[in-house]
Design an enzyme around this catalytic site. Structure first.
Site, PDB file in Angstrom:
ATOM      1  N   LYS A   1     -13.892   1.148   7.998  1.00  0.00           N
ATOM      2  CA  LYS A   1     -13.915   2.366   8.557  1.00  0.00           C
ATOM      3  C   LYS A   1     -15.296   3.030   8.281  1.00  0.00           C
ATOM      4  O   LYS A   1     -15.791   3.798   9.233  1.00  0.00           O
ATOM      5  CB  LYS A   1     -12.917   3.250   7.466  1.00  0.00           C
ATOM      6  CG  LYS A   1     -12.797   4.660   7.860  1.00  0.00           C
ATOM      7  CD  LYS A   1     -11.505   5.253   6.965  1.00  0.00           C
ATOM      8  CE  LYS A   1     -11.516   6.746   6.961  1.00  0.00           C
ATOM      9  NZ  LYS A   1     -10.452   7.341   6.102  1.00  0.00           N
TER      10      LYS A   1
ATOM     11  N   GLU B   1     -19.526  -5.112   0.477  1.00  0.00           N
ATOM     12  CA  GLU B   1     -18.914  -6.390   0.440  1.00  0.00           C
ATOM     13  C   GLU B   1     -18.729  -6.934   1.924  1.00  0.00           C
ATOM     14  O   GLU B   1     -19.174  -7.860   2.348  1.00  0.00           O
ATOM     15  CB  GLU B   1     -17.568  -6.443   0.016  1.00  0.00           C
ATOM     16  CG  GLU B   1     -17.477  -6.339  -1.592  1.00  0.00           C
ATOM     17  CD  GLU B   1     -17.285  -4.746  -1.987  1.00  0.00           C
ATOM     18  OE1 GLU B   1     -17.695  -3.996  -1.225  1.00  0.00           O
ATOM     19  OE2 GLU B   1     -16.642  -4.760  -3.343  1.00  0.00           O
TER      20      GLU B   1
ATOM     21  N   GLY C   1      -7.606   4.147   4.427  1.00  0.00           N
ATOM     22  CA  GLY C   1      -7.839   2.687   4.743  1.00  0.00           C
ATOM     23  C   GLY C   1      -6.208   1.696   4.442  1.00  0.00           C
ATOM     24  O   GLY C   1      -5.703   1.095   5.151  1.00  0.00           O
ATOM     25  N   ARG C   2      -5.599   2.302   3.346  1.00  0.00           N
ATOM     26  CA  ARG C   2      -4.421   1.779   2.891  1.00  0.00           C
ATOM     27  C   ARG C   2      -3.385   2.190   3.878  1.00  0.00           C
ATOM     28  O   ARG C   2      -2.066   1.574   3.578  1.00  0.00           O
ATOM     29  CB  ARG C   2      -4.102   2.178   1.333  1.00  0.00           C
ATOM     30  CG  ARG C   2      -4.004   3.559   1.148  1.00  0.00           C
ATOM     31  CD  ARG C   2      -4.138   3.394  -0.451  1.00  0.00           C
ATOM     32  NE  ARG C   2      -4.101   4.919  -1.116  1.00  0.00           N
ATOM     33  CZ  ARG C   2      -5.416   5.618  -0.860  1.00  0.00           C
ATOM     34  NH1 ARG C   2      -6.520   5.026  -0.731  1.00  0.00           N
ATOM     35  NH2 ARG C   2      -5.434   6.839  -1.507  1.00  0.00           N
TER      36      ARG C   2
ATOM     37  N   GLU D   1      -3.305   2.913  -5.654  1.00  0.00           N
ATOM     38  CA  GLU D   1      -4.455   3.642  -5.223  1.00  0.00           C
ATOM     39  C   GLU D   1      -4.172   5.094  -5.034  1.00  0.00           C
ATOM     40  O   GLU D   1      -4.974   6.017  -4.870  1.00  0.00           O
ATOM     41  CB  GLU D   1      -5.189   2.763  -4.142  1.00  0.00           C
ATOM     42  CG  GLU D   1      -6.877   3.292  -3.940  1.00  0.00           C
ATOM     43  CD  GLU D   1      -7.428   2.345  -3.117  1.00  0.00           C
ATOM     44  OE1 GLU D   1      -8.169   1.335  -3.462  1.00  0.00           O
ATOM     45  OE2 GLU D   1      -7.132   2.310  -1.981  1.00  0.00           O
TER      46      GLU D   1
ATOM     47  N   HIS E   1       9.824 -18.343 -12.495  1.00  0.00           N
ATOM     48  CA  HIS E   1       9.168 -19.871 -13.427  1.00  0.00           C
ATOM     49  C   HIS E   1       7.964 -19.184 -14.182  1.00  0.00           C
ATOM     50  O   HIS E   1       7.310 -20.266 -14.800  1.00  0.00           O
ATOM     51  CB  HIS E   1       9.047 -20.824 -12.700  1.00  0.00           C
ATOM     52  CG  HIS E   1      10.331 -21.535 -12.387  1.00  0.00           C
ATOM     53  ND1 HIS E   1      11.440 -22.477 -12.964  1.00  0.00           N
ATOM     54  CD2 HIS E   1      10.976 -21.186 -10.907  1.00  0.00           C
ATOM     55  CE1 HIS E   1      12.297 -22.912 -12.129  1.00  0.00           C
ATOM     56  NE2 HIS E   1      12.338 -21.965 -10.900  1.00  0.00           N
TER      57      HIS E   1
ATOM     58  N   LYS F   1     -18.271   1.253  -6.505  1.00  0.00           N
ATOM     59  CA  LYS F   1     -19.143   1.081  -5.193  1.00  0.00           C
ATOM     60  C   LYS F   1     -20.277   1.478  -5.713  1.00  0.00           C
ATOM     61  O   LYS F   1     -21.639   0.893  -5.583  1.00  0.00           O
ATOM     62  CB  LYS F   1     -18.798   1.880  -3.991  1.00  0.00           C
ATOM     63  CG  LYS F   1     -17.436   1.186  -3.371  1.00  0.00           C
ATOM     64  CD  LYS F   1     -17.184   1.928  -2.020  1.00  0.00           C
ATOM     65  CE  LYS F   1     -15.950   1.281  -1.269  1.00  0.00           C
ATOM     66  NZ  LYS F   1     -15.625   1.942   0.078  1.00  0.00           N
TER      67      LYS F   1
HETATM   68  C1  G6Q Z   1      -8.251   2.381   0.767  1.00  0.00           C
HETATM   69  C2  G6Q Z   1      -9.528   2.412   0.165  1.00  0.00           C
HETATM   70  C3  G6Q Z   1     -10.410   1.180   0.042  1.00  0.00           C
HETATM   71  C4  G6Q Z   1     -11.006   0.998   1.502  1.00  0.00           C
HETATM   72  C5  G6Q Z   1     -11.986  -0.200   1.317  1.00  0.00           C
HETATM   73  C6  G6Q Z   1     -12.825  -0.482   2.634  1.00  0.00           C
HETATM   74  O1  G6Q Z   1      -7.269   3.087   1.164  1.00  0.00           O
HETATM   75  O2  G6Q Z   1     -10.094   3.537   0.729  1.00  0.00           O
HETATM   76  O3  G6Q Z   1      -9.623   0.081  -0.123  1.00  0.00           O
HETATM   77  O4  G6Q Z   1      -9.997   0.526   2.456  1.00  0.00           O
HETATM   78  O5  G6Q Z   1     -13.091   0.411   0.249  1.00  0.00           O
HETATM   79  O6  G6Q Z   1     -13.431   0.662   3.082  1.00  0.00           O
HETATM   80  P1  G6Q Z   1     -14.066   0.661   4.630  1.00  0.00           P
HETATM   81  O7  G6Q Z   1     -12.880   0.356   5.749  1.00  0.00           O
HETATM   82  O8  G6Q Z   1     -14.709   1.799   4.652  1.00  0.00           O
HETATM   83  O9  G6Q Z   1     -14.888  -0.628   4.596  1.00  0.00           O
END
Ligand code: G6Q
Length: 426
Positions: free
Chosen positions: A86, A92, A146-147, A232, A263, A391
């Site tokens: 996003k 990462e 994001g989620r 989250e 198990h 971060k």
């Molecule tokens: C989700 C969070 C988090 C996010 C990641 C990736 O709701 O905000 O998991 O999706 O940190 O972020 P970017 O899409 O900006 O790389």
């Protein structure tokens, strides 16, 4: 955006859109993390029987083993990368994307970048700076967290895997659940009922955790997906006005595909001194050929729900042990270990089959459930400062790991770790 995704994905699937050497793409690598990974990674796996497009791989971890091990198996000429971020700044993802770019450019030259990379982002400028052509950037909107983003361009890898029509069915399933949530009276409203039951367990009865147990191998990543969605969103301790809340909010969510969990950790769910409510998920019909396996799987699922509900009384244990001819002294010693309290709660989500529409409904069901809980808890389900802190600190620490001279005074624990790390590096 949906139309553009459809055109592009059908182009790749049909072989009309190809790599720079004219070969069709056989492998799609989606690079993203958290909300930009868990949704599509879970859904591609869940809908494996509908997968008739290129192979899809997901790289999230910045650990070089994640990308490195995958690239060993791929051919740059037939590999397409989707950089899903996003913000297009996540450390990462950008580290992995830069390494993937170097892998392509080393073999195919800088001009290949345009053909072998796609970005999914709200940050067009950064994607263009990365070297992408504007028509290879699929946007979404900053209000899509994001989620909650699997329905957007973030789901492009899923569309490539299952095709535009099945993706439309996935969205339609979610839409049906959206309508149900909006229209059904509260006492028949599935997300509302599940939310209120969850609040009863968490905030009133103080149960700290709840388990998601899909008896569906294809949903193996569903617990991880829900873990993020729930923890989250509602893992918060201040209310919307900023005041500390005085009641427990979001639970610890964990789970595993059945029957594997049985198990492993179910012991604690059956006999531990913490009560862990469970959601069981089971399809009446499998999406594979072996009905014999499916019947065994289903019997296990129902048996677990039954065992949690009924338990086993002292009298039952005594009768059972006596029938085996045990000495009364031995029986008395064993009884307390073999008693199950029962009355341990679970929901059973039984559905016809895990098809794209069903998966859409399932995800939307949990999204709305978590939303309702956030409203009742009065927390902001749509921020995630816990992610942001990590971060920030990692960005500040990196130069100190690159060069020990950069080590500024940190707390004793962190600087001790950095010193020891430098001393241990060969
Ligand atoms: C989700 C969070 C988090 C996010 C990641 C990736 O709701 O905000 O998991 O999706 O940190 O972020 P970017 O899409 O900006 O790389």
């Amino acid at each position: 955006v949906l139309q553009a995704m459809g055109l592009f994905s059908e182009g790749v699937r049909s072989g009309r859109i190809r790599g720079c050497m004219g070969r069709a793409f056989t492998d799609v690598v989606s690079i993203g993390i958290g909300g930009s990974d868990l949704g599509p990674a879970m859904a591609v796996r869940a809908l494996a029987p509908y997968h008739d497009g290129p192979r899809c791989h997901f790289v999230a971890n910045v650990d070089g083993a994640d990308l490195g091990d995958l690239l060993l198996r791929l051919d740059p000429e037939t590999t397409l990368f989707l950089v899903v971020s996003k913000t297009f700044t996540t450390q990462e993802t950008m580290t992995n994307a830069c390494s993937a770019r170097a892998w392509i450019v080393d073999v195919l030259g800088a001009a290949a970048l345009q053909d072998h990379f796609v970005a999914i982002s709200t940050n067009r400028e950064k994607a263009i700076d990365f070297g992408l052509s504007p028509e290879r950037i699929f946007g979404f909107w900053d209000w899509v967290g994001g989620r909650y983003s699997v329905w957007s361009a973030v789901g492009l890898s899923l569309m490539m895997a299952i095709g535009e029509r099945s993706f439309a069915a996935f969205l339609a399933g979610a839409h049906a659940m959206d309508r149900h949530f909006v229209e059904a009276p509260l006492h028949e409203n599935m997300p509302v009922i599940m939310a209120l039951i969850g609040i009863w367990y968490r905030s009133f009865l103080n149960y700290p955790a709840y388990a998601v147990l899909p008896y569906d191998q294809r949903l193996a990543r569903f617990p991880a997906y829900l873990q993020q969605l729930d923890m989250e969103s509602n893992g918060k301790s201040v209310d919307s006005a900023g005041a500390t809340v005085s009641y427990p909010t979001g639970p610890i969510v964990f789970g595993e595909a059945g029957t594997n969990g049985q198990h492993a950790f179910y012991q604690l769910i059956h006999q531990g001194n913490t009560i862990i409510p469970c959601d069981f998920l089971l399809a009446a019909n499998p999406t594979h050929a072996s009905d014999a396996h499916h019947l065994v799987l289903s019997a296990n699922c129902f048996a677990q729900a039954e065992a949690l509900m009924r338990g086993k009384t002292e009298a039952e244990v005594r009768t059972e042990l006596a029938a085996r001819g045990g000495a009364s002294e031995t029986i008395e010693r064993l009884v307390p270990h073999r008693v199950f309290g029962g009355n341990r709660p679970s929901n059973m989500l039984l559905y016809r089959q895990l098809d794209p529409a069903m998966l859409g409904r399932l995800i939307a069901l949990y999204e709305h459930k978590i939303f309702v809980q956030g409203v009742v808890f009065d927390v902001n389900s749509f921020d995630q400062w816990g992610v942001e802190l990590g971060k920030e600190l990692a960005t500040l620490l990196l130069p100190m790991l690159v060069d020990r001279q950069q080590l500024t005074e940190k707390d004793a624990s962190t600087s001790g770790l950095v010193h020891t790390y430098h001393a241990m590096r060969s």
